[in-house]
Design a protein around this motif. Structure first.
Motif: not given
Length: 246
Positions: A153-156, A161-168, A178-180, A186-192
């Motif tokens: 997965i690639i997010v360009l 804008n700053t990536f604001g998602g959680r549980g990644v 792969i995020l630009r 704290r934005q990572l999910g369990v196991g990442a």
């Protein structure tokens, strides 16, 4: 062979998909579907080299179980395009809803703008021949790559804008996200976990970035550097402790 034209205005999804299947069975290599407004299951289970150009907003599960065709959407798209897709390509000239590329196991999904929640959930791969690729031009919501087992997965972030998602990467046990830009722990999910994005990683994803940008007439040069964050699995069994007791 001349393109086959289908007018979907006011047409229920069942007869619409029957017309598409009939055209494919008769040897069509290009199908243009106009006035699409929420019809579901377009191109589901189709095989072959046909290109389907969709003008409008298709409903859920576009290209589910698809094996080979290309779907080009001139508009936004509802939930789960590319669900369990085996091969082929979906190109969306707009945004898409939740669960984009759900359980996808091969092929490519390119979304020019944003996607909703749980993009790439359960993506999986079967060797080099079946490695699903999801590229998002702008941004994604929370739980990106949830339970991911393979693929990329690639997010360009083209709007910067700053990536604001959680549980990644919640429950990720294979593949790469792969995020630009930067991502906070704290934005990572369990196991990442976050690992270094290297020149070798850039070399690997550059063809996908160039193909994506070519699909939307975007200059790829801005994205061909190492300003990315790479998220992978911290374990092949991130929830093992939840199910094993001594």
């Amino acid at each position: 062979m001349e393109p086959v034209h289908i007018d979907a205005k006011g047409l229920h999804y069942t007869p619409l998909n029957q017309q598409i299947r009939r055209a494919v069975s008769e040897g069509a290599t290009e199908i243009i579907v106009d006035n699409v407004l929420g019809q579901r299951f377009i191109a589901d289970g189709l095989k072959g080299e046909v290109t389907i150009r969709i003008n409008g907003v298709p409903g859920g599960d576009l290209g589910m179980f698809m094996n080979g065709p290309t779907c080009i959407v001139k508009g936004n798209c509802d939930h789960a395009p590319g669900n369990t897709m085996d091969s082929g390509k979906i190109v969306i000239h707009g945004s898409a809803g939740d669960a984009v590329a759900h359980s996808m196991r091969g092929g490519k999904v390119f979304v020019r703008d944003d996607i909703g929640y749980r993009g790439g959930i359960h993506m999986k791969e079967y060797g080099e021949d079946h490695k699903p690729i999801l590229v998002i031009g702008d941004n994604a919501c929370s739980f990106l790559g949830e339970y991911m087992a393979g693929g990329i997965i690639i997010v360009l972030g083209k709007s910067d804008n700053t990536f604001g998602g959680r549980g990644v990467g919640s429950g990720i046990h294979g593949g790469e996200i792969i995020l630009r830009g930067e991502l906070k722990e704290r934005q990572l999910g369990v196991g990442a976990k976050i690992t270094e994005f290297t020149e070798e990683d850039l070399e690997k994803i550059s063809p996908y970035i160039e193909e994506f940008c070519g699909s939307f007439e975007i200059d790829p040069e801005k994205y061909l550097d190492t300003k990315y964050t790479k998220i992978v699995a911290s374990s092949s069994r991130p929830f093992a402790g939840k199910y094993v007791w001594e």
